[in-house]
Design a protein around this motif. Structure first.
Motif, PDB file in Angstrom:
ATOM      1  N   CYS A   8      -3.882   9.135  -4.739  1.00 37.64           N
ATOM      2  CA  CYS A   8      -2.524   9.467  -3.657  1.00 37.64           C
ATOM      3  C   CYS A   8      -2.019   8.829  -4.477  1.00 37.64           C
ATOM      4  CB  CYS A   8      -2.833   8.515  -2.367  1.00 37.64           C
ATOM      5  SG  CYS A   8      -2.224   8.166  -1.237  1.00 37.64           S
ATOM      6  N   LYS A  10       0.707   7.331  -3.300  1.00 38.29           N
ATOM      7  CA  LYS A  10       1.959   6.367  -1.712  1.00 38.29           C
ATOM      8  C   LYS A  10       0.853   5.156  -2.424  1.00 38.29           C
ATOM      9  CE  LYS A  10       3.759   5.900   2.416  1.00 38.29           C
ATOM     10  NZ  LYS A  10       5.723   5.915   1.975  1.00 38.29           N
ATOM     11  N   CYS A  11      -0.956   5.267  -2.225  1.00 35.30           N
ATOM     12  CA  CYS A  11      -1.223   3.898  -2.193  1.00 35.30           C
ATOM     13  C   CYS A  11      -2.390   3.534  -3.523  1.00 35.30           C
ATOM     14  CB  CYS A  11      -3.198   3.686  -0.341  1.00 35.30           C
ATOM     15  SG  CYS A  11      -3.293   4.892  -0.824  1.00 35.30           S
ATOM     16  N   CYS A  31      -5.418  11.307   1.390  1.00 38.49           N
ATOM     17  CA  CYS A  31      -6.966  10.394   1.165  1.00 38.49           C
ATOM     18  C   CYS A  31      -7.490  10.078   2.137  1.00 38.49           C
ATOM     19  CB  CYS A  31      -5.224   9.610  -0.045  1.00 38.49           C
ATOM     20  SG  CYS A  31      -5.206   7.859   1.040  1.00 38.49           S
ATOM     21  N   ARG A  33      -6.477   6.963   3.297  1.00 36.70           N
ATOM     22  CA  ARG A  33      -5.734   6.489   4.396  1.00 36.70           C
ATOM     23  C   ARG A  33      -4.809   7.073   4.659  1.00 36.70           C
ATOM     24  NH1 ARG A  33      -5.041   0.907   0.238  1.00 36.70           N
ATOM     25  NH2 ARG A  33      -6.911   1.228  -0.102  1.00 36.70           N
ATOM     26  N   HIS A  35      -2.415   9.202   3.530  1.00 36.35           N
ATOM     27  CA  HIS A  35      -1.742   9.709   3.195  1.00 36.35           C
ATOM     28  C   HIS A  35      -1.432  11.091   2.573  1.00 36.35           C
ATOM     29  CE1 HIS A  35      -1.520   5.231   2.554  1.00 36.35           C
ATOM     30  NE2 HIS A  35      -0.649   5.537   3.481  1.00 36.35           N
TER      31      HIS A  35
HETATM   32 ZN   LIG Z   1      -2.520   7.042   0.244  1.00 33.24          ZN
END
Ligand SMILES: [Zn+2]
Length: 64
Positions: A8, A10-11, A31, A33, A35
């Motif tokens: 991911c 993003k994270c 992902c 989470r 994203h």
């Molecule tokens: Zn993520």
């Protein structure tokens, strides 16, 4: 079914996803989470996202 490893953007989470080849093109991967800015990773160790900066964990914490 083959297992693919995703990363991911993003994270910074990396995770495995089992997908049929036919699903690969059509399935939107998220992902854990939630994203969808994920990138499929290849097992070749040559492809490591180092040094580009945008993925750094510090940045991910700030934007989370
Ligand atoms: Zn993520």
């Amino acid at each position: 079914m083959p297992t693919y490893r995703y990363y991911c953007q993003k994270c910074g989470e990396s995770f495995d996803k089992r997908l049929a080849i036919s699903e690969l093109e059509h399935t939107r991967i998220k992902c854990p989470r939630g994203h969808d800015q994920v990138q499929r990773m290849f097992s070749a160790p040559a492809i490591i996202y180092k040094g580009s900066g945008w993925y750094s964990k510090d940045h991910a914490k700030q934007s989370a």
